[in-house]
Design an enzyme around this catalytic site. Structure first.
Site, PDB file in Angstrom:
ATOM      1  N   SER A   1       0.848  -1.189   0.000  1.00  0.00           N
ATOM      2  CA  SER A   1       0.000   0.000   0.000  1.00  0.00           C
ATOM      3  C   SER A   1       0.890   1.247   0.000  1.00  0.00           C
ATOM      4  O   SER A   1       2.115   1.163   0.056  1.00  0.00           O
ATOM      5  CB  SER A   1      -0.935  -0.017   1.212  1.00  0.00           C
TER       6      SER A   1
ATOM      7  N   HIS B   1       0.424   3.444  -2.551  1.00  0.00           N
ATOM      8  CA  HIS B   1       0.400   3.878  -3.954  1.00  0.00           C
ATOM      9  C   HIS B   1      -1.012   4.227  -4.415  1.00  0.00           C
ATOM     10  O   HIS B   1      -1.269   4.317  -5.605  1.00  0.00           O
ATOM     11  CB  HIS B   1       0.942   2.775  -4.855  1.00  0.00           C
TER      12      HIS B   1
ATOM     13  N   HIS C   1       8.747   3.740  -4.012  1.00  0.00           N
ATOM     14  CA  HIS C   1       8.842   3.209  -2.659  1.00  0.00           C
ATOM     15  C   HIS C   1       9.730   4.075  -1.761  1.00  0.00           C
ATOM     16  O   HIS C   1      10.312   3.586  -0.788  1.00  0.00           O
ATOM     17  CB  HIS C   1       9.379   1.775  -2.679  1.00  0.00           C
TER      18      HIS C   1
END
Length: 329
Positions: free
Chosen positions: A55, A57, A215
């Protein structure tokens, strides 16, 4: 760290409950093992499309579950791969006799865990790996990362599956879209992972991170903050060198926000990018601007270009009804 978070431990569960409640007409949340699935299935057996990843994104991937796109999505903790049992349970919940297609971003944890799930699944299945990030060389040790081009794969292949195309055709189409897609990002700030409580990297007031991933990792180089024109030109040029579109080639142009960039700036970026491609004689046939593949609260954007053919264009225009994309329904 100032966030609307009660506890880090319950952050994802709390968020997913809110998401599934807000879009209860489209999706249903399974809490253990955790995945999101379509509220209503297709009227006929079709290839089931499943994606997922860490998660952070949003709206990728849960926001693309619904008619014309994904049948299920498996969210992991922030920037952490979902587990094989999540993927297996999601696939078993939505599988049909037509089989399952896993759409996986090229990160080692995602690839490994989806592979384990595929081995345990007792129905026909295929996997495609999205690796559209041209900030990394083709011969990088772990390959290129999957970033915002994933949305385009999910939409185009989702439409094909919705129209009853068999698994082999959906897999081949996905591979064609991946081969025709290139992306690259730039960050003006890092993001703050809730578990860390501080930025994952530091940038000076006159610096930007070129080729950043999604990320919170560093990009391929830290550059001096220049004009929007000069910085976006570097990204466009890298994508051009990768795809080398011919004159009059139709393309899809996607300007994606990384989470903390105003829409007004994203449209400014789009204007720069559109003029770049138009001056080359390339035809921007379809566009998408906004936050679709984010990196929490990172300031920045990415550009994605897909070389379109007639069938890809038809599938992109086909009806879709998800929380993040909807038209024609």
């Amino acid at each position: 760290m100032k966030k609307f978070i009660d506890t880090v431990d319950t952050f994802l569960d709390d968020s997913l409950r809110g998401f599934s409640t807000a879009h209860a007409d489209i999706v249903h949340l399974i809490e253990s093992p955790r995945f999101i699935k379509r509220k209503t299935s297709s009227e006929f057996d079709k290839v089931a499309l499943i994606s997922g990843g860490g998660s952070g994104h949003e709206p990728l991937h849960a926001g693309f579950v619904g008619y014309g796109m994904l049948d299920a999505a498996c969210p992991g903790q922030v920037f952490t791969s979902p587990t094989p049992d999540q993927m297996l349970a999601a696939a078993q919940s939505v599988q049909s006799e037509q089989g399952v297609l896993f759409i996986v971003k090229n990160y080692s944890g995602d690839v490994m865990n989806f592979e384990i799930a595929a081995e345990m699944l007792e129905c026909p299945c295929e996997t495609v790996i999205v690796d559209d990030d041209v900030a990394l060389p083709k011969d990088h040790s772990t390959g290129r990362r999957g970033v915002a081009g994933t949305l385009i794969v999910e939409k185009i292949v989702g439409a094909a599956a919705e129209q009853g195309k068999p698994l082999a055709d959906c897999t081949l189409l996905a591979e064609q879209v991946i081969e025709s897609t290139a992306s690259m990002g730039i960050a003006l700030s890092s993001c703050t992972v809730p578990e860390l409580g501080q930025p994952t990297f530091e940038l000076g007031p006159k610096q930007a991170e070129l080729g950043v991933g999604i990320h919170g990792e560093h990009g391929r180089e830290t550059i001096d903050l220049g004009s929007a024109q000069s910085m976006i030109h570097q990204i466009n040029q890298a994508i051009y060198e990768e795809l080398k579109p011919k004159k009059n080639q139709p393309i899809f142009l996607h300007v994606n926000g990384l989470g903390a960039t105003p829409l007004s700036e994203l449209y400014l970026v789009y204007d720069i990018a559109h003029r770049f491609w138009s001056e080359l004689g390339v035809i921007v046939t379809r566009s998408l601007v906004g936050d679709y593949t984010t990196s929490l609260d990172m300031a920045g954007c990415s550009l994605t270009v897909t070389l379109l053919n007639d069938s890809m264009l038809e599938y992109w225009d086909a009806p879709v009804h998800t929380s993040a994309l909807r038209w024609g329904c």
